[in-house]
Design a protein around this motif. Structure first.
Motif, PDB file in Angstrom:
ATOM      1  N   GLY A   1       0.624  -1.355   0.133  1.00  0.00           N
ATOM      2  CA  GLY A   1      -0.810  -0.101  -0.128  1.00  0.00           C
ATOM      3  C   GLY A   1       0.573   0.867  -0.102  1.00  0.00           C
ATOM      4  N   GLU A   2       2.118   1.160   1.208  1.00  0.00           N
ATOM      5  CA  GLU A   2       2.488   2.379   0.994  1.00  0.00           C
ATOM      6  C   GLU A   2       3.672   2.232  -0.434  1.00  0.00           C
ATOM      7  OE1 GLU A   2       5.971   3.116   4.155  1.00  0.00           O
ATOM      8  OE2 GLU A   2       4.933   1.650   4.962  1.00  0.00           O
ATOM      9  N   ALA A   3       3.857   1.714  -1.203  1.00  0.00           N
ATOM     10  CA  ALA A   3       4.630   1.030  -2.244  1.00  0.00           C
ATOM     11  C   ALA A   3       4.339   2.239  -3.537  1.00  0.00           C
ATOM     12  CB  ALA A   3       5.543  -0.278  -2.674  1.00  0.00           C
TER      13      ALA A   3
ATOM     14  N   VAL B   1       4.522   5.289  -5.563  1.00  0.00           N
ATOM     15  CA  VAL B   1       4.453   5.275  -7.063  1.00  0.00           C
ATOM     16  C   VAL B   1       3.637   6.140  -7.519  1.00  0.00           C
ATOM     17  CG1 VAL B   1       3.853   3.944  -9.198  1.00  0.00           C
ATOM     18  CG2 VAL B   1       5.175   3.105  -7.555  1.00  0.00           C
ATOM     19  N   GLU B   2       2.102   6.538  -6.923  1.00  0.00           N
ATOM     20  CA  GLU B   2       1.052   7.802  -7.372  1.00  0.00           C
ATOM     21  C   GLU B   2       2.450   9.199  -7.209  1.00  0.00           C
ATOM     22  OE1 GLU B   2      -3.090   8.294  -5.560  1.00  0.00           O
ATOM     23  OE2 GLU B   2      -2.721   6.504  -5.716  1.00  0.00           O
TER      24      GLU B   2
ATOM     25  N   GLU C   1      13.469   6.066  -2.190  1.00  0.00           N
ATOM     26  CA  GLU C   1      12.398   6.092  -1.341  1.00  0.00           C
ATOM     27  C   GLU C   1      11.575   4.235  -1.444  1.00  0.00           C
ATOM     28  OE1 GLU C   1       9.470   8.341   0.350  1.00  0.00           O
ATOM     29  OE2 GLU C   1      10.874   9.543   1.248  1.00  0.00           O
ATOM     30  N   ILE C   2      10.980   4.321  -3.245  1.00  0.00           N
ATOM     31  CA  ILE C   2      10.866   2.962  -3.324  1.00  0.00           C
ATOM     32  C   ILE C   2      11.494   1.782  -3.324  1.00  0.00           C
ATOM     33  CG2 ILE C   2       9.616   2.986  -5.823  1.00  0.00           C
ATOM     34  CD1 ILE C   2       8.879   5.190  -6.489  1.00  0.00           C
ATOM     35  N   THR C   3      13.078   1.650  -4.323  1.00  0.00           N
ATOM     36  CA  THR C   3      13.795   1.263  -3.834  1.00  0.00           C
ATOM     37  C   THR C   3      13.684   0.878  -2.615  1.00  0.00           C
ATOM     38  OG1 THR C   3      14.579   2.717  -5.308  1.00  0.00           O
ATOM     39  CG2 THR C   3      16.347   1.329  -4.907  1.00  0.00           C
TER      40      THR C   3
ATOM     41  N   SER D   1      11.890  -3.747   1.170  1.00  0.00           N
ATOM     42  CA  SER D   1      11.860  -4.626   2.398  1.00  0.00           C
ATOM     43  C   SER D   1      10.581  -5.387   2.049  1.00  0.00           C
ATOM     44  CB  SER D   1      10.675  -3.976   2.705  1.00  0.00           C
ATOM     45  OG  SER D   1      10.473  -3.466   4.517  1.00  0.00           O
ATOM     46  N   ILE D   2       9.556  -5.141   1.019  1.00  0.00           N
ATOM     47  CA  ILE D   2       8.715  -6.103   0.291  1.00  0.00           C
ATOM     48  C   ILE D   2       9.358  -7.712  -0.048  1.00  0.00           C
ATOM     49  CG2 ILE D   2       6.905  -6.461  -1.108  1.00  0.00           C
ATOM     50  CD1 ILE D   2       6.297  -4.049  -1.154  1.00  0.00           C
ATOM     51  N   ASN D   3      10.155  -6.980  -0.891  1.00  0.00           N
ATOM     52  CA  ASN D   3      11.358  -8.830  -1.245  1.00  0.00           C
ATOM     53  C   ASN D   3      11.123  -9.026   0.299  1.00  0.00           C
ATOM     54  OD1 ASN D   3      10.590  -8.160  -3.553  1.00  0.00           O
ATOM     55  ND2 ASN D   3      12.667  -7.730  -3.740  1.00  0.00           N
TER      56      ASN D   3
END
Ligand SMILES: [Zn+2]
Length: 233
Positions: free
Chosen positions: A59-61, A65-66, A111-113, A118-120
Protein backbone atom coordinates in the motif's frame (compact mmCIF):
# COMPACT_ATOMS: atom_id res chain seq x y z
CA UNK A 1 -6.50 -52.32 57.66
CA UNK A 2 -6.93 -48.77 59.00
CA UNK A 3 -7.66 -45.86 56.73
CA UNK A 4 -4.09 -44.59 57.21
CA UNK A 5 -2.57 -47.97 56.34
CA UNK A 6 -4.80 -48.16 53.29
CA UNK A 7 -3.84 -44.73 51.92
CA UNK A 8 -0.16 -45.51 52.55
CA UNK A 9 -0.53 -48.76 50.63
CA UNK A 10 -2.27 -46.84 47.88
CA UNK A 11 0.57 -44.34 47.72
CA UNK A 12 3.14 -47.14 47.58
CA UNK A 13 1.53 -48.56 44.42
CA UNK A 14 0.81 -45.10 43.07
CA UNK A 15 4.54 -44.42 43.28
CA UNK A 16 5.07 -46.84 40.38
CA UNK A 17 2.35 -45.16 38.35
CA UNK A 18 3.81 -41.75 39.11
CA UNK A 19 7.24 -42.96 37.97
CA UNK A 20 5.78 -44.12 34.65
CA UNK A 21 4.01 -40.80 34.17
CA UNK A 22 7.21 -38.89 34.87
CA UNK A 23 9.16 -41.10 32.52
CA UNK A 24 6.70 -40.46 29.68
CA UNK A 25 6.47 -36.73 30.47
CA UNK A 26 10.26 -36.39 30.53
CA UNK A 27 10.93 -38.45 27.41
CA UNK A 28 12.70 -36.99 24.39
CA UNK A 29 9.80 -38.23 22.28
CA UNK A 30 7.34 -36.07 24.17
CA UNK A 31 9.66 -33.04 24.07
CA UNK A 32 9.95 -33.33 20.30
CA UNK A 33 6.20 -33.81 19.95
CA UNK A 34 5.39 -30.75 22.09
CA UNK A 35 7.98 -28.65 20.27
CA UNK A 36 6.47 -29.46 16.87
CA UNK A 37 2.95 -28.96 18.16
CA UNK A 38 3.77 -25.53 19.57
CA UNK A 39 5.50 -24.48 16.36
CA UNK A 40 2.51 -25.49 14.26
CA UNK A 41 0.09 -23.81 16.63
CA UNK A 42 2.00 -20.52 16.48
CA UNK A 43 2.67 -20.61 12.72
CA UNK A 44 -0.70 -19.37 11.36
CA UNK A 45 -0.50 -16.23 13.46
CA UNK A 46 3.06 -15.57 12.27
CA UNK A 47 2.06 -16.13 8.65
CA UNK A 48 -0.90 -13.79 9.05
CA UNK A 49 1.31 -11.11 10.58
CA UNK A 50 3.73 -11.37 7.65
CA UNK A 51 0.85 -11.10 5.19
CA UNK A 52 -0.49 -8.00 6.94
CA UNK A 53 2.99 -6.48 6.87
CA UNK A 54 3.42 -7.25 3.15
CA UNK A 55 0.06 -5.73 2.31
CA UNK A 56 0.75 -2.56 4.25
CA UNK A 57 4.17 -2.22 2.54
CA UNK A 58 2.52 -2.71 -0.86
CA UNK A 59 0.00 0.00 0.00
CA UNK A 60 2.83 2.35 0.94
CA UNK A 61 4.62 1.53 -2.29
CA UNK A 62 1.64 2.25 -4.51
CA UNK A 63 1.05 5.60 -2.84
CA UNK A 64 4.73 6.46 -3.45
CA UNK A 65 4.42 5.43 -7.09
CA UNK A 66 1.39 7.68 -7.38
CA UNK A 67 3.37 10.60 -5.95
CA UNK A 68 6.22 9.86 -8.34
CA UNK A 69 3.90 9.87 -11.36
CA UNK A 70 2.34 13.15 -10.26
CA UNK A 71 5.77 14.76 -9.93
CA UNK A 72 6.71 13.46 -13.36
CA UNK A 73 3.50 14.96 -14.71
CA UNK A 74 4.48 18.44 -13.46
CA UNK A 75 7.72 18.16 -15.41
CA UNK A 76 5.67 18.19 -18.60
CA UNK A 77 4.78 21.81 -17.87
CA UNK A 78 8.35 22.62 -18.74
CA UNK A 79 7.94 21.35 -22.30
CA UNK A 80 6.54 24.70 -23.27
CA UNK A 81 9.35 26.55 -21.46
CA UNK A 82 10.80 28.01 -24.66
CA UNK A 83 7.53 29.70 -25.47
CA UNK A 84 7.24 31.02 -21.94
CA UNK A 85 10.75 32.49 -21.99
CA UNK A 86 10.09 34.07 -25.37
CA UNK A 87 7.03 35.74 -23.94
CA UNK A 88 9.22 37.24 -21.23
CA UNK A 89 8.75 34.80 -18.28
CA UNK A 90 11.24 34.68 -15.38
CA UNK A 91 13.75 31.94 -16.28
CA UNK A 92 15.19 31.57 -12.79
CA UNK A 93 11.72 30.85 -11.35
CA UNK A 94 11.21 27.92 -13.72
CA UNK A 95 14.74 26.72 -13.21
CA UNK A 96 14.20 26.59 -9.45
CA UNK A 97 10.89 24.84 -9.85
CA UNK A 98 12.31 22.22 -12.21
CA UNK A 99 15.16 21.57 -9.78
CA UNK A 100 12.84 21.03 -6.84
CA UNK A 101 10.74 18.57 -8.88
CA UNK A 102 13.86 16.66 -9.91
CA UNK A 103 14.95 16.47 -6.28
CA UNK A 104 11.55 15.17 -5.24
CA UNK A 105 11.71 12.52 -7.96
CA UNK A 106 15.14 11.42 -6.76
CA UNK A 107 13.94 11.19 -3.17
CA UNK A 108 10.81 9.25 -4.13
CA UNK A 109 12.83 6.85 -6.25
CA UNK A 110 15.14 6.07 -3.34
CA UNK A 111 12.14 5.50 -1.08
CA UNK A 112 10.51 3.18 -3.62
CA UNK A 113 13.75 1.18 -3.96
CA UNK A 114 14.03 0.76 -0.17
CA UNK A 115 10.39 -0.21 0.10
CA UNK A 116 10.71 -2.76 -2.70
CA UNK A 117 13.63 -4.37 -0.86
CA UNK A 118 11.50 -4.50 2.28
CA UNK A 119 8.59 -6.11 0.39
CA UNK A 120 10.92 -8.73 -1.08
CA UNK A 121 12.42 -9.50 2.33
CA UNK A 122 8.96 -9.94 3.83
CA UNK A 123 7.87 -12.14 0.97
CA UNK A 124 11.03 -14.29 1.36
CA UNK A 125 10.36 -14.61 5.06
CA UNK A 126 6.77 -15.69 4.36
CA UNK A 127 7.85 -18.32 1.83
CA UNK A 128 10.54 -19.62 4.19
CA UNK A 129 8.08 -19.96 7.06
CA UNK A 130 5.58 -21.70 4.79
CA UNK A 131 8.21 -24.27 3.81
CA UNK A 132 9.10 -24.75 7.47
CA UNK A 133 5.43 -25.36 8.28
CA UNK A 134 5.16 -28.03 5.58
CA UNK A 135 8.31 -29.74 6.88
CA UNK A 136 7.07 -29.42 10.46
CA UNK A 137 3.75 -31.07 9.62
CA UNK A 138 5.59 -34.19 8.53
CA UNK A 139 7.90 -34.02 11.57
CA UNK A 140 4.89 -33.54 13.82
CA UNK A 141 3.24 -36.71 12.53
CA UNK A 142 6.45 -38.66 13.04
CA UNK A 143 6.94 -37.22 16.53
CA UNK A 144 3.33 -38.05 17.43
CA UNK A 145 3.84 -41.65 16.29
CA UNK A 146 7.01 -42.00 18.36
CA UNK A 147 5.41 -40.39 21.40
CA UNK A 148 2.38 -42.66 21.11
CA UNK A 149 4.69 -45.66 20.86
CA UNK A 150 6.38 -44.65 24.13
CA UNK A 151 2.97 -44.36 25.78
CA UNK A 152 1.80 -47.66 24.31
CA UNK A 153 4.90 -49.44 25.63
CA UNK A 154 3.85 -48.48 29.17
CA UNK A 155 0.14 -49.00 28.69
CA UNK A 156 -0.08 -52.57 29.95
CA UNK A 157 1.78 -51.77 33.16
CA UNK A 158 -0.29 -48.63 33.59
CA UNK A 159 -3.59 -50.50 33.29
CA UNK A 160 -2.41 -53.15 35.76
CA UNK A 161 -1.41 -50.50 38.28
CA UNK A 162 -4.73 -48.69 37.84
CA UNK A 163 -6.54 -51.97 38.59
CA UNK A 164 -4.41 -52.54 41.67
CA UNK A 165 -5.06 -49.00 42.83
CA UNK A 166 -8.81 -49.36 42.38
CA UNK A 167 -8.68 -52.45 44.60
CA UNK A 168 -6.71 -50.69 47.34
CA UNK A 169 -8.94 -47.62 47.09
CA UNK A 170 -11.85 -49.71 48.34
CA UNK A 171 -10.22 -49.69 51.78
CA UNK A 172 -9.68 -45.95 51.78
CA UNK A 173 -12.25 -43.57 53.16
CA UNK A 174 -13.92 -41.53 50.40
CA UNK A 175 -12.92 -38.13 51.74
CA UNK A 176 -9.27 -39.17 52.19
CA UNK A 177 -9.20 -40.50 48.64
CA UNK A 178 -10.68 -37.27 47.32
CA UNK A 179 -8.06 -35.16 49.10
CA UNK A 180 -5.28 -37.43 47.91
CA UNK A 181 -6.46 -37.27 44.31
CA UNK A 182 -6.71 -33.48 44.39
CA UNK A 183 -3.03 -33.29 45.38
CA UNK A 184 -2.14 -35.88 42.81
CA UNK A 185 -3.72 -33.78 40.06
CA UNK A 186 -1.45 -30.94 41.14
CA UNK A 187 1.47 -33.26 40.40
CA UNK A 188 2.54 -33.35 44.01
CA UNK A 189 4.25 -36.58 45.01
CA UNK A 190 4.67 -38.19 47.49
CA UNK A 191 1.49 -36.86 49.05
CA UNK A 192 1.55 -38.24 52.57
CA UNK A 193 4.42 -38.90 54.96
CA UNK A 194 5.15 -39.52 58.61
CA UNK A 195 6.26 -36.61 60.80
CA UNK A 196 9.97 -36.66 61.63
CA UNK A 197 11.24 -34.89 64.75
CA UNK A 198 8.16 -32.67 64.78
CA UNK A 199 8.91 -31.59 61.22
CA UNK A 200 7.34 -32.14 57.81
CA UNK A 201 9.21 -35.12 56.25
CA UNK A 202 9.17 -33.42 52.84
CA UNK A 203 10.10 -29.78 53.43
CA UNK A 204 11.29 -29.81 57.08
CA UNK A 205 8.87 -27.09 58.11
CA UNK A 206 7.75 -27.31 61.72
CA UNK A 207 3.95 -27.24 61.92
CA UNK A 208 2.41 -24.89 64.50
CA UNK A 209 1.85 -26.38 67.95
CA UNK A 210 -1.93 -26.39 67.55
CA UNK A 211 -1.58 -28.59 64.48
CA UNK A 212 0.98 -30.85 66.17
CA UNK A 213 -1.41 -31.34 69.07
CA UNK A 214 -4.09 -32.53 66.68
CA UNK A 215 -1.66 -35.09 65.30
CA UNK A 216 -2.43 -38.18 67.28
CA UNK A 217 -2.99 -41.75 66.30
CA UNK A 218 -3.81 -41.91 62.63
CA UNK A 219 -4.95 -38.34 62.04
CA UNK A 220 -3.35 -36.19 59.38
CA UNK A 221 -2.60 -32.49 59.04
CA UNK A 222 -1.65 -30.50 55.99
CA UNK A 223 1.78 -28.87 55.91
CA UNK A 224 1.43 -25.07 55.68
CA UNK A 225 4.52 -24.87 53.54
CA UNK A 226 4.46 -27.72 50.97
CA UNK A 227 0.77 -28.60 51.41
CA UNK A 228 1.39 -32.33 51.68
CA UNK A 229 -0.22 -34.47 54.34
CA UNK A 230 1.62 -35.40 57.51
CA UNK A 231 0.60 -38.23 59.79
CA UNK A 232 1.72 -39.71 63.06
CA UNK A 233 1.21 -43.33 63.91
ZN1 LIG B 1 6.00 -29.63 54.10
Amino acid sequence: MTNLQAILAYQETDKELYAIEREIAGSEERKEYVKMKKFLEAAPEKLDALEVKANSLKGEASSLVEKYEKAEETLKEFDSLDELIESGADVSFYKKKAQSVMELLKKLKAEITALTASINATSDEYQKLKKQVIAAQKMYREAADKYNAVKASKEETRVELEKKLAEIAKNVNGETMERYKTKRKERIFPIIGQIQDKRCPFCSMEPPLASLNRLTGGTTIECDSCHRFIYKE
